[in-house]
Design an enzyme around this catalytic site. Structure first.
Site, PDB file in Angstrom:
ATOM      1  N   ASN A   1       3.929   3.931 -10.106  1.00 41.62           N
ATOM      2  CA  ASN A   1       2.815   3.860 -11.057  1.00 41.62           C
ATOM      3  C   ASN A   1       1.451   3.841 -10.385  1.00 41.62           C
ATOM      4  O   ASN A   1       0.466   4.273 -10.974  1.00 41.62           O
ATOM      5  CB  ASN A   1       3.002   2.600 -11.925  1.00 41.62           C
ATOM      6  CG  ASN A   1       1.740   2.203 -12.643  1.00 41.62           C
ATOM      7  OD1 ASN A   1       1.380   2.785 -13.665  1.00 41.62           O
ATOM      8  ND2 ASN A   1       1.030   1.211 -12.115  1.00 41.62           N
TER       9      ASN A   1
ATOM     10  N   THR B   1      -7.219   1.146 -19.687  1.00 44.26           N
ATOM     11  CA  THR B   1      -6.954   0.286 -18.520  1.00 44.26           C
ATOM     12  C   THR B   1      -8.237   0.265 -17.686  1.00 44.26           C
ATOM     13  O   THR B   1      -9.150   1.079 -17.918  1.00 44.26           O
ATOM     14  CB  THR B   1      -5.817   0.852 -17.643  1.00 44.26           C
ATOM     15  OG1 THR B   1      -6.278   2.082 -17.055  1.00 44.26           O
ATOM     16  CG2 THR B   1      -4.540   1.097 -18.435  1.00 44.26           C
TER      17      THR B   1
ATOM     18  N   TYR C   1      -7.258  15.243  -8.490  1.00 39.75           N
ATOM     19  CA  TYR C   1      -6.357  14.466  -9.350  1.00 39.75           C
ATOM     20  C   TYR C   1      -5.337  15.402 -10.007  1.00 39.75           C
ATOM     21  O   TYR C   1      -4.131  15.128 -10.009  1.00 39.75           O
ATOM     22  CB  TYR C   1      -7.190  13.720 -10.398  1.00 39.75           C
ATOM     23  CG  TYR C   1      -6.424  12.726 -11.247  1.00 39.75           C
ATOM     24  CD1 TYR C   1      -6.059  11.486 -10.734  1.00 39.75           C
ATOM     25  CD2 TYR C   1      -6.073  13.018 -12.559  1.00 39.75           C
ATOM     26  CE1 TYR C   1      -5.372  10.562 -11.516  1.00 39.75           C
ATOM     27  CE2 TYR C   1      -5.396  12.109 -13.347  1.00 39.75           C
ATOM     28  CZ  TYR C   1      -5.048  10.881 -12.825  1.00 39.75           C
ATOM     29  OH  TYR C   1      -4.360   9.965 -13.599  1.00 39.75           O
TER      30      TYR C   1
ATOM     31  N   ASP D   1       0.896  -1.161   0.000  1.00 38.80           N
ATOM     32  CA  ASP D   1       0.000   0.000   0.000  1.00 38.80           C
ATOM     33  C   ASP D   1       0.931   1.206   0.000  1.00 38.80           C
ATOM     34  O   ASP D   1       1.658   1.444   0.984  1.00 38.80           O
ATOM     35  CB  ASP D   1      -0.890  -0.025   1.249  1.00 38.80           C
ATOM     36  CG  ASP D   1      -1.807   1.194   1.325  1.00 38.80           C
ATOM     37  OD1 ASP D   1      -1.551   2.198   0.632  1.00 38.80           O
ATOM     38  OD2 ASP D   1      -2.785   1.147   2.092  1.00 38.80           O
TER      39      ASP D   1
HETATM   40  P1  NAD Z   1      -5.420   0.929 -12.971  1.00 40.37           P
HETATM   41  O1  NAD Z   1      -6.508   1.335 -12.054  1.00 40.37           O
HETATM   42  O2  NAD Z   1      -5.721  -0.113 -13.983  1.00 40.37           O
HETATM   43  O3  NAD Z   1      -4.132   0.474 -12.150  1.00 40.37           O
HETATM   44  C1  NAD Z   1      -3.722   1.142 -10.986  1.00 40.37           C
HETATM   45  C2  NAD Z   1      -3.201   0.136  -9.986  1.00 40.37           C
HETATM   46  O4  NAD Z   1      -2.814   0.858  -8.807  1.00 40.37           O
HETATM   47  C3  NAD Z   1      -4.257  -0.907  -9.557  1.00 40.37           C
HETATM   48  O5  NAD Z   1      -3.740  -2.213  -9.678  1.00 40.37           O
HETATM   49  C4  NAD Z   1      -4.542  -0.540  -8.108  1.00 40.37           C
HETATM   50  O6  NAD Z   1      -4.880  -1.654  -7.300  1.00 40.37           O
HETATM   51  C5  NAD Z   1      -3.216   0.088  -7.694  1.00 40.37           C
HETATM   52  N1  NAD Z   1      -3.344   0.906  -6.484  1.00 40.37           N
HETATM   53  C6  NAD Z   1      -4.333   1.770  -6.155  1.00 40.37           C
HETATM   54  N2  NAD Z   1      -4.114   2.256  -4.929  1.00 40.37           N
HETATM   55  C7  NAD Z   1      -2.971   1.690  -4.458  1.00 40.37           C
HETATM   56  C8  NAD Z   1      -2.232   1.793  -3.253  1.00 40.37           C
HETATM   57  N3  NAD Z   1      -2.639   2.568  -2.229  1.00 40.37           N
HETATM   58  N4  NAD Z   1      -1.094   1.076  -3.130  1.00 40.37           N
HETATM   59  C9  NAD Z   1      -0.675   0.264  -4.137  1.00 40.37           C
HETATM   60  N5  NAD Z   1      -1.340   0.108  -5.284  1.00 40.37           N
HETATM   61  C10 NAD Z   1      -2.482   0.823  -5.448  1.00 40.37           C
HETATM   62  O7  NAD Z   1      -4.957   2.282 -13.699  1.00 40.37           O
HETATM   63  P2  NAD Z   1      -3.776   2.591 -14.749  1.00 40.37           P
HETATM   64  O8  NAD Z   1      -4.384   3.339 -15.871  1.00 40.37           O
HETATM   65  O9  NAD Z   1      -2.936   1.409 -15.039  1.00 40.37           O
HETATM   66  O10 NAD Z   1      -2.973   3.661 -13.875  1.00 40.37           O
HETATM   67  C11 NAD Z   1      -1.565   3.654 -13.713  1.00 40.37           C
HETATM   68  C12 NAD Z   1      -1.096   5.087 -13.494  1.00 40.37           C
HETATM   69  O11 NAD Z   1      -1.299   5.852 -14.687  1.00 40.37           O
HETATM   70  C13 NAD Z   1      -1.848   5.843 -12.393  1.00 40.37           C
HETATM   71  O12 NAD Z   1      -0.928   6.616 -11.636  1.00 40.37           O
HETATM   72  C14 NAD Z   1      -2.790   6.749 -13.162  1.00 40.37           C
HETATM   73  O13 NAD Z   1      -3.153   7.897 -12.432  1.00 40.37           O
HETATM   74  C15 NAD Z   1      -1.947   7.068 -14.373  1.00 40.37           C
HETATM   75  N6  NAD Z   1      -2.679   7.541 -15.542  1.00 40.37           N
HETATM   76  C16 NAD Z   1      -3.621   6.755 -16.145  1.00 40.37           C
HETATM   77  C17 NAD Z   1      -4.260   7.219 -17.301  1.00 40.37           C
HETATM   78  C18 NAD Z   1      -5.259   6.379 -18.049  1.00 40.37           C
HETATM   79  O14 NAD Z   1      -5.907   6.891 -18.982  1.00 40.37           O
HETATM   80  N7  NAD Z   1      -5.433   5.094 -17.740  1.00 40.37           N
HETATM   81  C19 NAD Z   1      -3.958   8.483 -17.799  1.00 40.37           C
HETATM   82  C20 NAD Z   1      -3.009   9.265 -17.145  1.00 40.37           C
HETATM   83  C21 NAD Z   1      -2.369   8.784 -16.027  1.00 40.37           C
END
Ligand code: NAD
Length: 251
Positions: A92, A192, A157, A65
């Site tokens: 990430n 995702t 955010y 976490d």
């Molecule tokens: P996702 O929700 O599929 O994956 C995020 C992961 O983070 C999940 O497995 C979740 O369980 C984990 N997580 C959440 N809280 C947590 C915690 N307290 N400790 C450990 N793990 C935790 O989303 P994603 O799209 O793969 O996101 C990855 C990164 O990319 C994030 O930082 C997100 O903000 C960023 N992002 C995503 C997008 C998009 O369009 N998907 C765009 C810009 C930025």
């Protein structure tokens, strides 16, 4: 296929989405990888699926976490004990909140700051001493296009992702003399679970319309950019911000 040979990486939020794609790619490029997430069962499944392709003990699942310092210490210690050290950290893990400024409660504000902002700082703070032992390292912090430009809504955010951008630059300047590089990635719309859960294509269309390339991306398209920054190919790149957004933030 050995761009990360002899490297050890820790990827937060590696159970699914972009983190899982990065784990697959890093492992296929020769790295040993620990994936840390709060979704313990899914983290194990993701690690097992990669190990089934690339060999046992290539990827380890750890409970992490990112808001908890003790979990970070446990994850870094696991990398050192099982893989001999730590060279790469991908901060990430992240959560989304699409509410506007007045609509956001104090609890929601604190929750997202804890994960997206404090989590990144704690990760760097815990990883740096292990990287120092190796004589250097590479940290990649996943921000967002919403850490580069504003929009109506997603206020908290935006705040956290903007903070990640400058946390990255401050750390890059502090640790450059120790050969620890720190860079940020700014994804646009990536398919995702974070964006797909509870939303249909119609809701995503306005973002696609604003994207010059007129599409979202697969998580692998971000993973290739993270791989470059993680590898020695980026040996003179630190404090940089890389938009992976189909031109969204350029328009
Ligand atoms: P996702 O929700 O599929 O994956 C995020 C992961 O983070 C999940 O497995 C979740 O369980 C984990 N997580 C959440 N809280 C947590 C915690 N307290 N400790 C450990 N793990 C935790 O989303 P994603 O799209 O793969 O996101 C990855 C990164 O990319 C994030 O930082 C997100 O903000 C960023 N992002 C995503 C997008 C998009 O369009 N998907 C765009 C810009 C930025």
């Amino acid at each position: 296929m050995e761009r990360l040979k002899n490297k050890v990486a820790l990827i937060s939020g590696g159970a699914r989405g972009q983190g899982a794609a990065e784990a697959r790619l890093f492992a296929s490029e020769g790295a040993k990888v620990a994936i840390g997430d709060v979704r313990d069962e899914l983290t194990k499944q993701t690690a097992e699926a990669i190990n089934a392709m690339l060999g046992a003990n290539t990827v380890l699942a750890v409970h992490l976490d990112v808001t908890r310092a003790a979990d970070w210490h446990g994850a870094v210690e696991t990398c050192v004990r099982e893989f001999g050290g730590l060279d790469i950290l991908v901060n990430n893990a992240g959560i989304a909140n699409r509410k506007g400024l007045e609509q956001t409660s104090e609890e929601e504000w604190d929750a997202i700051v804890n994960v997206n902002q404090k989590g990144v700082w704690l990760g760097m703070k815990t990883a740096v001493p292990a990287m120092r032992q190796r004589g250097g390292g590479s940290i990649i912090n996943i921000s967002s296009i919403f850490g580069l430009i504003g929009s109506a809504g997603s206020t908290a955010y935006h705040g956290t992702k903007g903070a990640v951008r400058l946390l990255t630059k401050a750390a890059a300047v502090q640790y450059a003399p120790e050969k620890i590089r720190v860079n940020s990635i700014h994804p646009g719309l990536i398919y995702t679970p974070m964006v797909e859960e509870g939303r249909d294509q119609q809701e995503l269309q306005p973002v696609i319309d604003l994207t010059p390339m007129k599409r979202g991306a697969k998580p692998e398209e971000v993973a290739w950019c993270v791989l470059f920054l993680a590898s020695d190919e980026a040996s003179y790149v630190t404090g940089a911000e890389l938009a992976v957004d189909g031109g969204y933030s350029a328009a």
